[in-house]
Design a protein around this motif. Structure first.
Motif, PDB file in Angstrom:
ATOM      1  N   CYS A   1       0.825  -1.214   0.000  1.00  0.00           N
ATOM      2  CA  CYS A   1       0.000   0.000   0.000  1.00  0.00           C
ATOM      3  C   CYS A   1       0.859   1.264   0.000  1.00  0.00           C
ATOM      4  N   TRP A   2       0.837   1.937  -1.127  1.00  0.00           N
ATOM      5  CA  TRP A   2       1.656   3.132  -1.347  1.00  0.00           C
ATOM      6  C   TRP A   2       1.447   4.182  -0.261  1.00  0.00           C
ATOM      7  N   GLN A   3       0.182   4.471   0.033  1.00  0.00           N
ATOM      8  CA  GLN A   3      -0.069   5.566   0.964  1.00  0.00           C
ATOM      9  C   GLN A   3       0.303   5.241   2.413  1.00  0.00           C
ATOM     10  N   LEU A   4       0.590   3.975   2.666  1.00  0.00           N
ATOM     11  CA  LEU A   4       1.035   3.604   4.015  1.00  0.00           C
ATOM     12  C   LEU A   4       2.549   3.414   4.060  1.00  0.00           C
ATOM     13  N   SER A   5       3.186   3.588   2.896  1.00  0.00           N
ATOM     14  CA  SER A   5       4.623   3.311   2.818  1.00  0.00           C
ATOM     15  C   SER A   5       5.444   4.434   3.452  1.00  0.00           C
ATOM     16  N   ALA A   6       6.647   4.081   3.853  1.00  0.00           N
ATOM     17  CA  ALA A   6       7.555   5.079   4.435  1.00  0.00           C
ATOM     18  C   ALA A   6       7.960   6.107   3.383  1.00  0.00           C
ATOM     19  N   VAL A   7       8.082   5.670   2.137  1.00  0.00           N
ATOM     20  CA  VAL A   7       8.456   6.609   1.069  1.00  0.00           C
ATOM     21  C   VAL A   7       7.389   7.697   0.949  1.00  0.00           C
ATOM     22  N   TYR A   8       6.136   7.277   0.885  1.00  0.00           N
ATOM     23  CA  TYR A   8       5.035   8.247   0.778  1.00  0.00           C
ATOM     24  C   TYR A   8       4.988   9.165   1.992  1.00  0.00           C
ATOM     25  N   ARG A   9       5.052   8.553   3.123  1.00  0.00           N
ATOM     26  CA  ARG A   9       4.953   9.293   4.385  1.00  0.00           C
ATOM     27  C   ARG A   9       6.036  10.365   4.495  1.00  0.00           C
ATOM     28  N   LYS A  10       7.238  10.007   4.087  1.00  0.00           N
ATOM     29  CA  LYS A  10       8.347  10.959   4.224  1.00  0.00           C
ATOM     30  C   LYS A  10       8.371  12.008   3.130  1.00  0.00           C
ATOM     31  N   LEU A  11       7.959  11.630   1.931  1.00  0.00           N
ATOM     32  CA  LEU A  11       8.090  12.580   0.826  1.00  0.00           C
ATOM     33  C   LEU A  11       6.865  13.465   0.629  1.00  0.00           C
ATOM     34  N   GLN A  12       5.802  13.222   1.364  1.00  0.00           N
ATOM     35  CA  GLN A  12       4.612  14.045   1.142  1.00  0.00           C
ATOM     36  C   GLN A  12       4.834  15.506   1.552  1.00  0.00           C
TER      37      GLN A  12
END
Length: 226
Positions: A104-115
């Motif tokens: 799940c993209w929106q739960l990923s660390a990448v998403y979380r950090k780059l938003q």
DNA sequence: GGATGATCATCC
DNA sequence: GGATGATCATCC
């Protein structure tokens, strides 16, 4: 320094670094500057974290937890050219198939950090001492829809290969803006993952990195705005 | 000269 | 080892 309570407070602090050398900032904080970053690769980022009051330590969450903002220093030369890729976070290779949130993209660390990222560009040139490095103009960034889409595509591709046990097929050539590269003390470090047959095996730990061309565009957008 | 793969420090 | 912070060094 206390953690900033508002974005304004954070930006006032960040802007106070603008145009200052690393030596000046270190002096304000009474921190000694290493002669070289060769054995102190994270030193500059950690000093700036401290200066700005980042409060997440080595927890896997954005640096300013109250504001949900991630801090990234960005090495550039004096022409504004990005010099290095930007590390984002580790790639979790141990894909527990029971974990439905794994892909799940929106739960990923990448998403979380780059938003939401506070970029702090730091200019340097070959042969210059670390004290002489100079902070350029810090700026806040949120990925546009198009940028978010590119990140998501690259992330999903990487995660899919991991889910299929094909980490051996994933290398730094994959990913338009977000790539996967080793992230370890050395090439002999091992972490758990699963192969195509679902058997537990060990492999080199990897991390997600933003390609320099991508951060270069982010920097260029900001220059247009300012 | 740029990109890939390798590596360094620190905290827990 | 695994998370944070990244840059180094070699290859092409």
């Amino acid at each position: 320094m206390d953690s900033p309570k508002t974005i304004d407070e954070l930006m006032v602090r960040a802007e106070s670094m603008s145009g200052r050398s690393i030596g000046e900032i270190a002096q304000l904080m009474q921190i000694e500057v290493p002669a070289s970053l060769t054995r102190k690769k994270g030193w500059q980022g950690q000093m700036i974290e401290k200066f700005l009051g980042a409060d997440s330590g080595n927890l896997s969450q954005p640096d300013f937890s109250l504001l949900d903002i991630e801090l990234k220093t960005l090495p550039i030369d004096y022409n504004g050219k990005v010099l290095e890729s930007t590390y984002v976070c580790v790639l979790n290779l141990y894909n527990n198939l029971d974990d439905e949130t794994f892909g799940c993209w929106q739960l990923s660390a990448v998403y979380r950090k780059l938003q939401h990222v506070l970029w702090v560009p730091v200019a340097r040139t070959a042969g210059q001492s670390v004290t002489e490095f100079r902070v350029a103009t810090p700026f806040l960034w949120r990925p546009s829809e198009a940028e978010m889409h590119l990140l998501k595509m690259d992330w999903e591709n990487a995660i899919e290969l991991v889910s299929l046990g094909k980490i051996d097929q994933l290398n730094a050539r994959d990913g338009e803006v977000l790539q996967v590269r080793p992230k370890a003390a050395n090439s002999k470090v091992l972490t758990r993952t699963t192969n195509r047959q679902g058997q537990l095996i060990e492999t080199l730990p990897r991390g997600f990195y933003l390609r320099p061309q991508f951060t270069q565009q982010i920097l260029a957008q900001n220059l247009k705005l300012s």
